[in-house]
Design a protein around this motif. Sequence first.
Motif, PDB file in Angstrom:
ATOM      1  N   UNK A   1     -63.164 -39.592  57.420  1.00 16.91           N
ATOM      2  CA  UNK A   1     -63.215 -38.503  56.352  1.00 16.91           C
ATOM      3  C   UNK A   1     -63.398 -37.086  56.772  1.00 16.91           C
ATOM      4  N   UNK A   2     -63.723 -36.812  58.112  1.00 20.35           N
ATOM      5  CA  UNK A   2     -63.604 -35.404  58.767  1.00 20.35           C
ATOM      6  C   UNK A   2     -62.233 -35.206  58.783  1.00 20.35           C
ATOM      7  N   UNK A   3     -61.189 -36.068  59.187  1.00 15.14           N
ATOM      8  CA  UNK A   3     -60.163 -36.035  59.523  1.00 15.14           C
ATOM      9  C   UNK A   3     -59.183 -35.519  58.016  1.00 15.14           C
ATOM     10  N   UNK A   4     -59.616 -36.276  57.077  1.00 16.91           N
ATOM     11  CA  UNK A   4     -58.884 -36.005  55.805  1.00 16.91           C
ATOM     12  C   UNK A   4     -59.208 -34.543  55.237  1.00 16.91           C
TER      13      UNK A   4
ATOM     14  N   UNK B   1     -67.668 -25.973  54.519  1.00 18.44           N
ATOM     15  CA  UNK B   1     -69.181 -26.206  54.644  1.00 18.44           C
ATOM     16  C   UNK B   1     -69.354 -27.722  54.575  1.00 18.44           C
ATOM     17  N   UNK B   2     -68.508 -28.364  53.971  1.00 16.52           N
ATOM     18  CA  UNK B   2     -68.553 -29.846  53.857  1.00 16.52           C
ATOM     19  C   UNK B   2     -68.278 -30.417  55.362  1.00 16.52           C
ATOM     20  N   UNK B   3     -67.486 -29.967  56.002  1.00 12.63           N
ATOM     21  CA  UNK B   3     -67.519 -30.415  57.520  1.00 12.63           C
ATOM     22  C   UNK B   3     -68.724 -30.139  58.151  1.00 12.63           C
ATOM     23  N   UNK B   4     -69.422 -28.941  58.231  1.00 14.67           N
ATOM     24  CA  UNK B   4     -70.579 -28.828  58.770  1.00 14.67           C
ATOM     25  C   UNK B   4     -71.724 -29.778  58.397  1.00 14.67           C
ATOM     26  N   UNK B   5     -71.809 -30.012  57.099  1.00 16.31           N
ATOM     27  CA  UNK B   5     -72.718 -31.070  56.433  1.00 16.31           C
ATOM     28  C   UNK B   5     -72.494 -32.557  57.132  1.00 16.31           C
ATOM     29  N   UNK B   6     -71.068 -32.886  57.118  1.00 15.73           N
ATOM     30  CA  UNK B   6     -70.958 -34.269  57.705  1.00 15.73           C
ATOM     31  C   UNK B   6     -71.396 -34.312  59.093  1.00 15.73           C
TER      32      UNK B   6
ATOM     33  N   UNK C   1     -76.677 -41.186  55.987  1.00 17.96           N
ATOM     34  CA  UNK C   1     -75.509 -41.493  55.126  1.00 17.96           C
ATOM     35  C   UNK C   1     -75.306 -40.305  54.288  1.00 17.96           C
ATOM     36  N   UNK C   2     -73.955 -40.074  53.906  1.00 15.26           N
ATOM     37  CA  UNK C   2     -73.630 -39.041  52.932  1.00 15.26           C
ATOM     38  C   UNK C   2     -72.780 -39.414  52.101  1.00 15.26           C
ATOM     39  N   UNK C   3     -72.964 -39.365  50.696  1.00 18.37           N
ATOM     40  CA  UNK C   3     -71.732 -40.077  49.939  1.00 18.37           C
ATOM     41  C   UNK C   3     -70.575 -39.172  49.855  1.00 18.37           C
ATOM     42  N   UNK C   4     -69.318 -39.963  49.755  1.00 14.52           N
ATOM     43  CA  UNK C   4     -68.022 -39.217  49.788  1.00 14.52           C
ATOM     44  C   UNK C   4     -67.446 -38.676  48.337  1.00 14.52           C
ATOM     45  N   UNK C   5     -68.586 -38.905  47.385  1.00 12.39           N
ATOM     46  CA  UNK C   5     -67.817 -38.574  45.912  1.00 12.39           C
ATOM     47  C   UNK C   5     -67.415 -37.283  45.788  1.00 12.39           C
ATOM     48  N   UNK C   6     -67.831 -36.236  46.433  1.00 16.03           N
ATOM     49  CA  UNK C   6     -67.369 -34.914  46.057  1.00 16.03           C
ATOM     50  C   UNK C   6     -66.068 -34.780  46.950  1.00 16.03           C
ATOM     51  N   UNK C   7     -65.869 -35.292  47.790  1.00 12.45           N
ATOM     52  CA  UNK C   7     -64.723 -34.962  48.662  1.00 12.45           C
ATOM     53  C   UNK C   7     -63.208 -34.842  48.069  1.00 12.45           C
ATOM     54  N   UNK C   8     -63.043 -35.857  47.159  1.00 11.97           N
ATOM     55  CA  UNK C   8     -61.772 -36.028  46.411  1.00 11.97           C
ATOM     56  C   UNK C   8     -61.895 -34.448  45.720  1.00 11.97           C
ATOM     57  N   UNK C   9     -62.783 -34.143  44.920  1.00 13.22           N
ATOM     58  CA  UNK C   9     -62.877 -32.907  44.246  1.00 13.22           C
ATOM     59  C   UNK C   9     -62.473 -31.835  45.160  1.00 13.22           C
TER      60      UNK C   9
ATOM     61  N   UNK D   1     -73.995 -27.493  45.728  1.00  7.83           N
ATOM     62  CA  UNK D   1     -74.848 -27.211  46.470  1.00  7.83           C
ATOM     63  C   UNK D   1     -75.021 -27.900  47.707  1.00  7.83           C
ATOM     64  N   UNK D   2     -75.219 -27.349  48.848  1.00 10.47           N
ATOM     65  CA  UNK D   2     -75.248 -27.751  50.102  1.00 10.47           C
ATOM     66  C   UNK D   2     -76.131 -28.807  50.055  1.00 10.47           C
ATOM     67  N   UNK D   3     -75.700 -30.025  50.929  1.00 11.04           N
ATOM     68  CA  UNK D   3     -76.880 -31.262  50.731  1.00 11.04           C
ATOM     69  C   UNK D   3     -78.099 -30.853  51.764  1.00 11.04           C
ATOM     70  N   UNK D   4     -78.944 -30.958  51.567  1.00 12.15           N
ATOM     71  CA  UNK D   4     -80.124 -30.803  52.613  1.00 12.15           C
ATOM     72  C   UNK D   4     -80.276 -32.002  53.540  1.00 12.15           C
ATOM     73  N   UNK D   5     -79.188 -31.782  54.734  1.00 15.94           N
ATOM     74  CA  UNK D   5     -79.422 -33.001  55.653  1.00 15.94           C
ATOM     75  C   UNK D   5     -80.181 -32.303  56.577  1.00 15.94           C
ATOM     76  N   UNK D   6     -81.229 -33.285  57.099  1.00 13.07           N
ATOM     77  CA  UNK D   6     -82.042 -32.916  58.141  1.00 13.07           C
ATOM     78  C   UNK D   6     -81.109 -33.159  59.338  1.00 13.07           C
ATOM     79  N   UNK D   7     -81.453 -31.950  60.211  1.00 11.69           N
ATOM     80  CA  UNK D   7     -80.836 -31.853  61.442  1.00 11.69           C
ATOM     81  C   UNK D   7     -81.770 -32.459  62.691  1.00 11.69           C
ATOM     82  N   UNK D   8     -80.792 -33.359  63.391  1.00 12.92           N
ATOM     83  CA  UNK D   8     -81.651 -34.155  64.100  1.00 12.92           C
ATOM     84  C   UNK D   8     -82.217 -33.377  65.595  1.00 12.92           C
ATOM     85  N   UNK D   9     -83.059 -33.396  66.122  1.00 16.82           N
ATOM     86  CA  UNK D   9     -83.600 -32.949  67.380  1.00 16.82           C
ATOM     87  C   UNK D   9     -82.857 -33.379  68.495  1.00 16.82           C
ATOM     88  N   UNK D  10     -82.042 -32.452  69.202  1.00 19.54           N
ATOM     89  CA  UNK D  10     -81.177 -33.023  70.228  1.00 19.54           C
ATOM     90  C   UNK D  10     -81.850 -32.881  71.538  1.00 19.54           C
TER      91      UNK D  10
END
Lengths: 141, 771
Positions: B57-60, B92-97, B106-114, B130-139
């Motif tokens: 997905x990121x590659x595309x 932005x989307x790359x960042x979210x992914x 999981x992040x749905x990929x519906x908007x990527x074609x758009x 709208x940037x999806x509110x993804x929880x940032x993992x604590x590393x």
Amino acid sequence: MDLFLIAQIAGRGVAIDTTQVGSVVDIAEIVAVPRTEAGVRGLVALRSRVVTVIDTGTALGLDPTPDSVRRAVITRIDGHDYAILVDALEDVALYERQPLSSGLALDHGWGRVGIGLIERDGEPLLVVDLAALVPQYALAA
Amino acid sequence: MDDLLQEFIAETRETLESLSGEIVAWEADPADRARLDAIFRFVHTVKGSCGFLDLPRLARLSHAAEDVLAAVRDGKRVPDTALVNAVLGIVDRIGELVEAIDSGAALDDSSEDLLIAALDEDAQPVAPAQAANVHRANSRSVRLNVDLLDRMMSGMSEMVLARNELARRLRDETVDPLVEAALERLSLTVAEMRDTVTRTRMQKIDALFSALPRMVRDTAGELGKQVVLGIDGADVELDREMIELMRDPLVHIIRNAVDHGIESPADRKAAGKREAGRLAVLARQSGNQILIEIADDGRGIDVDRLVEKAKAQKLFTPAQLAAMDAAAKLDLIFHPGLSSRDTVTAISGRGVGMDVVRSNIEHIGGRVHLASQPGKGLTIVIYVPLTLSIMSTIVVGVGDQRFAIARQSVDEILRVRGEAVRIDTVGDAEVATVRGRRLPLVSLARLLGIVESESEGGGGGQTLAIVSTRDGDYALAIDRVIDTEELVVKPAAPVVMATGVYAGQTLPDSGLPMLLLDGSGIAAMAGLRFQRALAAEDEGAAEERVAAVPALLFEDLDGQRRVMPLAAIDRVEPVSTDAIRMTAGQLRLAIGGALVPLHTVAPIGERLEVPVLRLTDGVSDIAYAIHEPIEIVHLPTEIAPARGSGPIAGVAMIGGEQVELLDVHALFAGEIAPRPPERLCWLQTDGSGWMETFLRPMLDASGYRCVTQAPRDGPADVVLVMDDAPVAPQAARNVVRLRREVAAPSAQATSIYRYDRAALLDALAHAVGGR
């Protein structure tokens, strides 16, 4: 107006741009470096760093700086630390930098290291470039 | 692979953070070329990593953005607001992914074609999602600047020096024991800290190895070959900087192995090998060195062809080539311009030859060793120091000066006394003859113009260090050896390095700076000129080289250190002890569908795996079980012969230790009596525990295997019973009956008094001997 360190080198007063000065120290025992340039007195430990000591007199093409001289100005050039031996330190103050007077004939190494003048109580002092005192760089210059 | 993914995430996150400013600036001024380049680089890097990490997905996304940005760079598209918005949407989307990958959400990929559609020239502007509110993992890991680590290291050195000075001051006066205890504690803490700080620079070699499976697979695929890759020792830790520096040489060697070493499946089949070639990569720590071994079972190096090519290219005269021993000929592979294959392929023929590999490795203080068996494979062993920053050195004294020499470059140190060493003057040069080997002599004091100390009694130069350089060895005369020390070596000032005789400077615990000598530099300054052909004129030296047989030093099962010539060893591999059985009077190892006779000097004991040396003379194979391999050494010329017969050919001095040399000939000749067959002794216990506690240890020591239950896998050789206890006749071949009383009752005439040790052992020996 720049900040200058006023020092005595080979019996003469000089000014050193303080942006070149890392610190001023009294150095400990010097370890000789065989086969290197005459202007290099040796190595000395400055806390955990190893610093190359420059015999300022020899580097200027004058008499070697006497062994009793222990005071040095530390300067960093290209990631290496050098200790430039100075006879004495006098003052740190703000002065106006002036170009070298035209027609001023500087002998020995002075001509190579002098990059300007300042006036201190009416007396002109040569501004010295510390990097030009380090043999390797002096050759390149 | 997880490490790589983590690294990718951290890197992308970091670049995105620094890129956010660029993005805003580009938005304000789309014509800004520098900003455009920065964003292009980012999507390009992401694209590259994605292909490798298998993130489609990121590659595309990154691929689409890259195409558009490339068009802008070429002037084919104008960066209008719609385009900028679309690219930013993708960034932005790359960042979210990336965040989603990190937190495992999981992040749905519906908007990527758009998003991708919005990049088209005639696309309708889309409302920024709208940037999806993804929880940032604590590393639990952070990225640090190497500068910061370096500062930490030098801070640490400072602390050590301060502690040393404090200790020195306190030594001079009587101190309160409490103060001493506090100093002791400080020392401990400092030492521990030093360790920890050093470890911050360490990384598992897995970082280097994890990319190999993919690379081997791809390379083999391109060439239509089959390669099975085995990796061992990925846990070994190495300086991070070292890992980076090792990357290119390793990649080159692996590619070479797949391309040149391993044959095509058809050729392999014809040669009687398995169709799939085997490539084994192994890392091991040995003292302060790391050993990386790359072994393939391909065709090996064709030494004859190398020599032919060297002759054809007039690199050496035929006389020179004729005088070379096998090792020197093999070393030709490192000569620039010589590659053992005639055809250059896209895989490894890129102008980076083994010469570059070797000089890269030597640059970081390492060594490369080759062992080639034509038709059977090539093993390349790379030795590198554990870390770049800490070096093991020998401190030597000349006059009142001290210098350090890298321990790796010193072969040996000897005193000029007695028969072993002679110094002669030839012309105006001095030559040292060490055990019949002539070496040029360089006096360090004279080279450096140091006044030799008189206190040593009759001038200096009493000690010789045999320094080995890439071109040749020479003897360096010094006054004395002072110490060995682990030192943090740093480059000296250019004016000092320009002398050509120093490799760096260091600050040892004494607090006085010290210079590290450069072995090759000294040879050059002294005007020594080495030629490989020297061997032709100097018979002694030639003999010496022939005699330098590489051998494997290992710890045997009985704890002894022994060596075996490397040429006899096909490979070393760990085998499961389940595969080793005592069958038909001989220990045998079942491996790869074949049975191989196995030799041991002592029982293997309770372990699941044991390393075995697979030996071959080209016709038959045998295996030799050992405790663990240590390292590859060179056998000295002098080997003291062994007394008596047996599997030991003699004793060699290696690293100042006596090491037994195994007699491979004897092993193959079957001269070694197979270990006496194990004798199974069944102790029929009576519940008093006497047999288990009193008898069993004595029997164990005498070589009987004792069981207390009726053995299931056949009758025992002998059964021991007490007094008149009954015996099941088929459970044992012989019965030895013991009695408690000294005097034999008439009913038990054949029984033995249980403390009559000699009679008891005799009876047992008779009983099993009758088997």
